[in-house]
Design an enzyme around this catalytic site. Structure first.
Site, PDB file in Angstrom:
ATOM      1  N   VAL A 149       0.948  -1.260   0.289  1.00 35.98           N
ATOM      2  CA  VAL A 149      -0.150  -0.151  -0.111  1.00 35.98           C
ATOM      3  C   VAL A 149       0.552   1.316   0.086  1.00 35.98           C
ATOM      4  O   VAL A 149       2.171   1.265   0.460  1.00 35.98           O
ATOM      5  CB  VAL A 149      -0.775   0.032   1.095  1.00 35.98           C
ATOM      6  CG1 VAL A 149      -1.652  -1.154   1.018  1.00 35.98           C
ATOM      7  CG2 VAL A 149      -0.385  -0.219   3.056  1.00 35.98           C
ATOM      8  N   LYS A 200       8.883  -8.921  -1.973  1.00 34.86           N
ATOM      9  CA  LYS A 200       8.607  -7.697  -1.352  1.00 34.86           C
ATOM     10  C   LYS A 200       9.667  -6.447  -1.982  1.00 34.86           C
ATOM     11  O   LYS A 200       9.854  -5.320  -2.004  1.00 34.86           O
ATOM     12  CB  LYS A 200       8.144  -7.389  -0.325  1.00 34.86           C
ATOM     13  CG  LYS A 200       8.462  -6.769   0.606  1.00 34.86           C
ATOM     14  CD  LYS A 200       6.986  -5.571  -0.197  1.00 34.86           C
ATOM     15  CE  LYS A 200       7.006  -4.160   0.495  1.00 34.86           C
ATOM     16  NZ  LYS A 200       5.950  -2.974   0.269  1.00 34.86           N
ATOM     17  N   GLY A 251      12.171   9.287   0.195  1.00 31.07           N
ATOM     18  CA  GLY A 251      12.298   8.952   2.188  1.00 31.07           C
ATOM     19  C   GLY A 251      11.297   8.141   2.177  1.00 31.07           C
ATOM     20  O   GLY A 251      10.928   7.555   1.427  1.00 31.07           O
ATOM     21  N   CYS A 254      10.699   2.392   3.696  1.00 31.69           N
ATOM     22  CA  CYS A 254      10.744   1.523   2.910  1.00 31.69           C
ATOM     23  C   CYS A 254      11.710   1.700   1.787  1.00 31.69           C
ATOM     24  O   CYS A 254      12.552   0.507   1.837  1.00 31.69           O
ATOM     25  CB  CYS A 254       9.346   0.241   2.559  1.00 31.69           C
ATOM     26  SG  CYS A 254       8.403   0.548   3.409  1.00 31.69           S
ATOM     27  N   LYS A 312       6.845  12.816   1.386  1.00 30.07           N
ATOM     28  CA  LYS A 312       5.939  12.712   0.279  1.00 30.07           C
ATOM     29  C   LYS A 312       4.959  13.791   0.178  1.00 30.07           C
ATOM     30  O   LYS A 312       4.356  14.046   2.119  1.00 30.07           O
ATOM     31  CB  LYS A 312       6.106  11.605  -0.146  1.00 30.07           C
ATOM     32  CG  LYS A 312       5.141  10.842  -0.015  1.00 30.07           C
ATOM     33  CD  LYS A 312       5.174   9.344  -0.770  1.00 30.07           C
ATOM     34  CE  LYS A 312       3.880   8.803  -1.121  1.00 30.07           C
ATOM     35  NZ  LYS A 312       3.217   7.039  -1.376  1.00 30.07           N
TER      36      LYS A 312
HETATM   37  N1  SAJ Z   1      10.292   9.876  -4.849  1.00 29.70           N
HETATM   38  C1  SAJ Z   1      10.692  10.724  -5.721  1.00 29.70           C
HETATM   39  N2  SAJ Z   1      10.082  10.294  -7.193  1.00 29.70           N
HETATM   40  C2  SAJ Z   1       9.608   9.592  -7.379  1.00 29.70           C
HETATM   41  C3  SAJ Z   1       8.592   8.959  -6.495  1.00 29.70           C
HETATM   42  C4  SAJ Z   1       8.940   8.489  -5.378  1.00 29.70           C
HETATM   43  O1  SAJ Z   1      11.801  11.623  -4.832  1.00 29.70           O
HETATM   44  O2  SAJ Z   1       9.221   9.090  -8.613  1.00 29.70           O
HETATM   45  C5  SAJ Z   1      11.168  10.037  -3.753  1.00 29.70           C
HETATM   46  C6  SAJ Z   1       9.539  10.513  -2.365  1.00 29.70           C
HETATM   47  O3  SAJ Z   1       9.007  11.587  -3.170  1.00 29.70           O
HETATM   48  C7  SAJ Z   1       9.992   9.496  -1.099  1.00 29.70           C
HETATM   49  C8  SAJ Z   1      10.380   8.790  -1.810  1.00 29.70           C
HETATM   50  O4  SAJ Z   1      10.943   8.046  -2.663  1.00 29.70           O
HETATM   51  O5  SAJ Z   1      10.585  10.774  -0.192  1.00 29.70           O
HETATM   52  C9  SAJ Z   1       9.515   7.158  -1.805  1.00 29.70           C
HETATM   53  O6  SAJ Z   1       8.129   7.975  -1.872  1.00 29.70           O
HETATM   54  P1  SAJ Z   1       7.330   6.127  -3.228  1.00 29.70           P
HETATM   55  O7  SAJ Z   1       6.120   6.986  -2.955  1.00 29.70           O
HETATM   56  O8  SAJ Z   1       8.206   6.168  -4.141  1.00 29.70           O
HETATM   57  O9  SAJ Z   1       7.193   5.387  -1.987  1.00 29.70           O
HETATM   58  P2  SAJ Z   1       5.850   5.091  -0.693  1.00 29.70           P
HETATM   59  O10 SAJ Z   1       7.857   4.835   0.370  1.00 29.70           O
HETATM   60  O11 SAJ Z   1       5.191   5.556   0.203  1.00 29.70           O
HETATM   61  O12 SAJ Z   1       5.456   3.332  -1.211  1.00 29.70           O
HETATM   62  C10 SAJ Z   1       6.585   2.493  -1.413  1.00 29.70           C
HETATM   63  C11 SAJ Z   1       5.426   1.531  -2.684  1.00 29.70           C
HETATM   64  N3  SAJ Z   1       6.412   0.839  -3.021  1.00 29.70           N
HETATM   65  C12 SAJ Z   1       6.281   0.587  -4.776  1.00 29.70           C
HETATM   66  O13 SAJ Z   1       5.877   1.353  -5.220  1.00 29.70           O
HETATM   67  C13 SAJ Z   1       7.212  -0.113  -5.561  1.00 29.70           C
HETATM   68  C14 SAJ Z   1       4.414   0.977  -1.612  1.00 29.70           C
HETATM   69  O14 SAJ Z   1       4.096   0.380  -2.882  1.00 29.70           O
HETATM   70  C15 SAJ Z   1       4.995   0.151  -1.193  1.00 29.70           C
HETATM   71  O15 SAJ Z   1       4.020  -0.556  -0.185  1.00 29.70           O
HETATM   72  C16 SAJ Z   1       5.931   0.814   0.877  1.00 29.70           C
HETATM   73  O16 SAJ Z   1       7.113   1.401  -0.209  1.00 29.70           O
HETATM   74  C17 SAJ Z   1       6.153   0.265   1.382  1.00 29.70           C
HETATM   75  O17 SAJ Z   1       6.069   0.397   2.484  1.00 29.70           O
HETATM   76  O18 SAJ Z   1       7.064  -1.071   0.824  1.00 29.70           O
END
Ligand code: SAJ
Length: 426
Positions: A149, A200, A251, A254, A312
């Site tokens: 999620v 995962k 950040g 995960c 984020k």
């Molecule tokens: N970020 C960027 N550029 C992007 C996407 C994200 O700089 O294009 C940064 C965000 O600002 C943030 C970080 O990466 O600081 C992580 O944000 P995210 O939206 O990529 O990830 P999470 O941690 O909110 O959610 C992720 C998801 N995993 C994947 O998309 C593969 C979610 O499905 C997982 O359940 C979650 O990690 C988890 O808890 O494992």
């Protein structure tokens, strides 16, 4: 079925609520006394209304009960954190929960680990806990059921996302899949524990590497005098290209952590994974370098307003937030900082009570997290509060024209810096 959920955090609590809403008898346990008391007396709080509403509904009809101990059940679901400690996965919460469950579980019970762990952990830790309790792991159903999620859509994704369920045996996987199938509408695919654990962390590592590619492109584009945002938009028109967005760092609890579960497994064969981590960890430095280039050299001490402590946009979670590193680096360089976030309540640094307080007499405004509230930021009003007019956008969230018209020197991460004479506003 009688289910005991261990760990009532942002995954455990909604999972417990969904199981309760699927007519299971659910007991929720958390070692945090305050967490239990809050749920028992106030109900669910937190930023997602659908989660709050569902949790409060099943608490009031008592299908979900919050308990101060592990309750004997037919299924135990462990949803506890696996934070990084000095960049190593801290499995102490998982081990603690497994030991408590092993004391309570009777033969035939399912023991399911949802927490993200290095491959091989589920069978090793749960097996060891059962043996330590004088029980034979073969008499239990042991599985790993990772979640996927994203904050902001937790219930919808817990219900709708496809899931992987890895069993110690195929029979274990099938039994656990039947339980999850009572609330998951997404496709459930079965595999071994190790494979589910690997899937995962691979998913999150894939994302970290792709974010690193976008970040590296942003630094290169600036050096080449090219707009990386225009480049990515055009490249993504290719049917098989999907470049993610550059940012101030990566950040969350995960994405910055999970890749180390793989690189720690074998540093010699994970060069790409480690390099991507280094690229992403360097982005706060890149942001601070640009901020310092814009601050007027005439001043001895500058004040920098950081907008967004959350990791984020539009979440209240600040774990591993890039803002923390950017703040520390600025202070190391003689700046004072003021951090404002409309959603985050707990942060490692004091938070400004209002946006105006953060902007007052600031020499630079840095958009670190593009919360929807910041889209309405008015350049003229900001200029009236600030001492020097510099705006740094690390998310390409701002249209810089109105900011320029209000006298700001503007920088967007990934866009060549258009140097302007710094106007020190008296
Ligand atoms: N970020 C960027 N550029 C992007 C996407 C994200 O700089 O294009 C940064 C965000 O600002 C943030 C970080 O990466 O600081 C992580 O944000 P995210 O939206 O990529 O990830 P999470 O941690 O909110 O959610 C992720 C998801 N995993 C994947 O998309 C593969 C979610 O499905 C997982 O359940 C979650 O990690 C988890 O808890 O494992």
């Amino acid at each position: 079925m009688k289910v005991c959920v261990v760990g009532l955090g942002y995954i455990g609590l909604p999972t417990a609520a969904l199981l309760a809403a699927a007519h299971h008898e659910v007991f929720g346990f958390d070692t945090d006394d305050e967490r239990r008391a809050e749920l028992a007396h106030i109900g669910a709080v937190g930023s997602e209304r659908p989660v709050r509403d569902l949790v409060n509904a099943v608490l009031s009809n008592r299908r979900l009960q919050v308990c101060d101990r592990i309750v004997a059940a037919q299924a135990y679901i462990i949803c506890v954190p696996t934070p990084a400690k000095e960049r190593e996965p801290d499995l102490s919460y998982v081990e603690g929960a497994a030991n408590m469950v092993a004391q309570s579980a009777q033969p035939g019970a399912m023991i399911i680990l949802e927490s993200t762990v290095p491959p091989g952990t589920t069978e090793r830790v749960i097996g060891a806990a059962l043996r330590a309790a004088g029980k034979n792991p073969d008499h239990f159903r042991i599985a790993h059921a990772p979640e996927r999620v994203v904050p902001g859509a937790i219930l919808q994704e817990l219900r709708g996302n496809a899931r992987v369920i890895g069993g110690r045996t195929p029979g274990d996987a099938q039994a656990v899949a039947a339980l999850y199938g009572t609330f998951c509408r997404g496709e459930i695919t079965l595999c071994s524990c190790n494979t589910a654990e690997f899937v995962k962390v691979v998913e999150n590592t894939y994302r970290d590497i792709n974010i690193a590619f976008a970040n590296e492109l942003s630094v290169l584009a600036e050096e080449l005098g090219i707009d990386v945002w225009e480049t990515i938009a055009l490249a993504n028109r290719h049917p098989r290209v999907n470049i993610l967005s550059p940012g101030p760092g990566v950040g969350g609890h995960c994405i910055p952590v999970d890749p180390r579960f793989l690189s720690n497994a074998n540093p010699l064969v994970t060069e790409l994974i480690q390099s991507a981590r280094r690229v992403n960890d360097r982005m706060p430095y890149q942001v601070v370098r640009r901020v310092m280039e814009m601050l007027s050299p005439e001043r001895a001490c500058w004040k920098v307003a950081l907008l967004g402590a959350a990791y984020k946009a539009d979440v209240d979670d600040a774990r591993e937030s890039p803002c923390e590193r950017i703040d520390a680096l600025l202070r190391e360089r003689g700046c004072s900082t003021a951090i404002y976030d409309p959603l985050v309540r707990r942060f490692s640094r004091p938070l400004a009570p209002t946006l105006e307080e953060a902007l007052k007499d600031a020499d630079a405004l840095v958009l670190v997290t593009n919360h929807r509230e910041f889209a309405e930021l008015d350049p003229a009003s900001s200029a009236a509060l600030m001492r020097s007019l510099n705006v740094i956008d690390t998310r390409n969230a701002f249209d810089m024209e109105p900011w320029r018209r209000s006298g700001f020197s503007c920088y967007t991460l990934g866009r060549p810096m258009t140097r302007r004479r710094i106007v020190a506003v008296a």
